[in-house]
Design an enzyme around this catalytic site. Structure first.
Site: not given
Ligand code: HSE
Length: 446
Positions: A21, A112, A136, A139, A141, A194, A197, A212, A309
């Site tokens: 990011v 978050k 912003e 939560v 994206g 991808g 994690e 969130k 993303g």
């Molecule tokens: N790991 C989170 C998700 C993205 O899979 O939505 C970042 O908040």
């Protein structure tokens, strides 16, 4: 530092953390810098990018002196106006943010987990130094959910928030639904692609969505951030069989973050949920996020977009950065829009309802022996606990000599469900733990 009304000078930004990011933020500032300047009236100058990883090629040609490996140097530079914290995690990020406040700098973060656990302290620290804390991107994206709750819906009492707030879980559930594969296979696919994690616990165990939800609930209802009281259940026990049965009853299964303001208490829970196929959230698939908010004036509104993303998240970070820059340029007070949406003195500690008090519809699946009297034993115990059945199906598919028995209930209380299922578990005609999935109907009256 840029001065109030000094619109000839660029606003100087220090970016901490140049992972996915952070790199997106740097790219957006460089590639869309002119566009941002046309809208803001002043340039946002990326004075520093700090990261301990000085080797990775980010595809950006930074000018000499911009890339540094010491983030504390950035928060100490008197010329920097705005710090963008993209490091993540709790300890270093928190120390840097507090130091930035101490030095009179405004902070933008997407962190978050940090806000969910230490947000009340950070909000107080920012107010104490009369600087902005903007979040912003923490939560959903790119979805402007914080701005929507904090500004656009200011005239509304918010009654309910229902969201798909974790893209990894939504991707996995979509895969299981569309391809009939197991949770483990869908998770492996998400990791290869991808989308998950290597250590997917924060996502698949529901914690990320709960972080969130803690932020959204606080903003919506004027309560302190209260992560610890959120009920959290992840998606690892969801099977293709339950998804298939859900479909037969007109439902899809999503990991929902649900919060309702019941007056004196707030409901806050994250768990796999059956929702009707014609609910708009049912059709939010893949890695997309979405949130539905119900306000007393607007009724229901709906936002959807990429919840993670590089560039979608960077978009939200830049939005916050420009808001702060506009405050700086116009000489606005930093508390013009309160950090948590309500005047600090009006933020309350509203109790979160225990999950045991929840009243909703339930889906149960038992693996029961296919012999006389089994159904009446199960339904007898449910009846003893005031759990009324809406429909009962023996699904006719044998698994190891047992048969799936699926029941949908009328409104039932969670504590009664727990007690009844514990008793049913003790029957020698039922194998394995029953599957329990809460149902959120369109006309759910609770
Ligand atoms: N790991 C989170 C998700 C993205 O899979 O939505 C970042 O908040």
């Amino acid at each position: 530092m840029a001065k109030v009304g000094d619109d000839m000078k660029n606003i100087k930004v220090g970016l901490l953390g140049c992972g996915t990011v952070g790199t997106g933020v740097a790219k957006m500032l460089l590639v869309n810098g002119e566009l941002i300047q046309k809208r803001l009236g002043t340039g946002l100058e990326l004075k520093y990018v700090a990261d301990t990883d000085t080797r990775t090629d980010r595809g950006i040609d930074f000018a000499d002196g911009v890339f540094v490996d010491d983030a504390f140097k950035v928060v100490a530079d008197p010329e920097v106006d705005i710090i963008i914290e993209m490091i993540g995690g709790e300890s270093v990020a928190k120390a840097l943010i507090l130091q930035a406040f101490e030095n009179g700098k405004h902070v933008v973060t997407a962190n978050k987990a940090l806000l969910a656990k230490h947000g009340n302290e950070l909000v107080r620290a920012a107010a104490g130094k009369k600087v902005d804390l903007a979040y912003e991107a923490s939560v959903g994206g790119c979805m402007p959910i914080i701005k929507t709750l904090r500004e656009a819906l200011i005239g509304n009492n918010i009654a309910k928030i229902t969201g798909i707030l974790n893209g990894t879980c939504n991707y996995i559930l979509t895969k299981i639904t569309n391809e009939g594969i197991s949770f483990e296979e869908a998770l492996a696919d998400a990791q290869t692609g991808g989308y998950a994690e290597a250590d997917p616990g924060l996502d698949v165990d529901g914690l990320d969505a709960a972080h969130k939800l803690a932020i959204l609930g606080a903003l919506a209802y004027g309560m302190r951030i209260n992560f610890d009281d959120i009920y959290i259940e992840g998606i690892s026990k969801i099977t293709p069989l339950d998804i298939q049965f859900a479909g037969q009853f007109g439902y899809r299964i999503k990991l929902l973050a649900i919060s309702k303001n019941t007056g004196e208490k707030v409901e806050a829970r994250v768990h796999p949920t059956m929702i009707p196929v014609d609910n708009i959230l049912s059709n939010v698939d893949g890695t997309l996020n979405a949130v539905s908010i119900t306000g007393d004036a607007v009724g229901e509104i709906f936002l959807s977009g990429h919840g993670a993303g590089m560039m979608p998240t960077a978009s939200a970070v830049i939005s916050d950065t420009v808001d702060i820059a506009r405050n700086l340029l116009s000489g606005s007070r930093t508390d013009r829009i309160p950090t948590m949406g309500y005047q600090a003195a009006k933020v309350r500690k509203i109790p979160v309802m225990s999950i045991d008090e929840l009243v909703t519809h339930y889906y149960f699946r038992f693996e029961a022996l296919d012999e006389p009297g089994v159904l009446s034993k199960i339904s007898g115990i449910l009846g003893d606990f005031q759990i009324s059945l809406k429909t009962v199906h023996q699904m006719g598919r044998r698994t190891n000599g047992s048969v799936p028995v699926v029941m949908l209930t009328h409104y039932a209380r969670e504590a009664d469900v727990k007690n009844a299922l514990a008793e049913i578990n003790g029957l020698n005609v039922v194998e394995n733990d029953p599957v329990v999935i809460r149902i959120e109907d369109k006309n759910n009256k609770y």
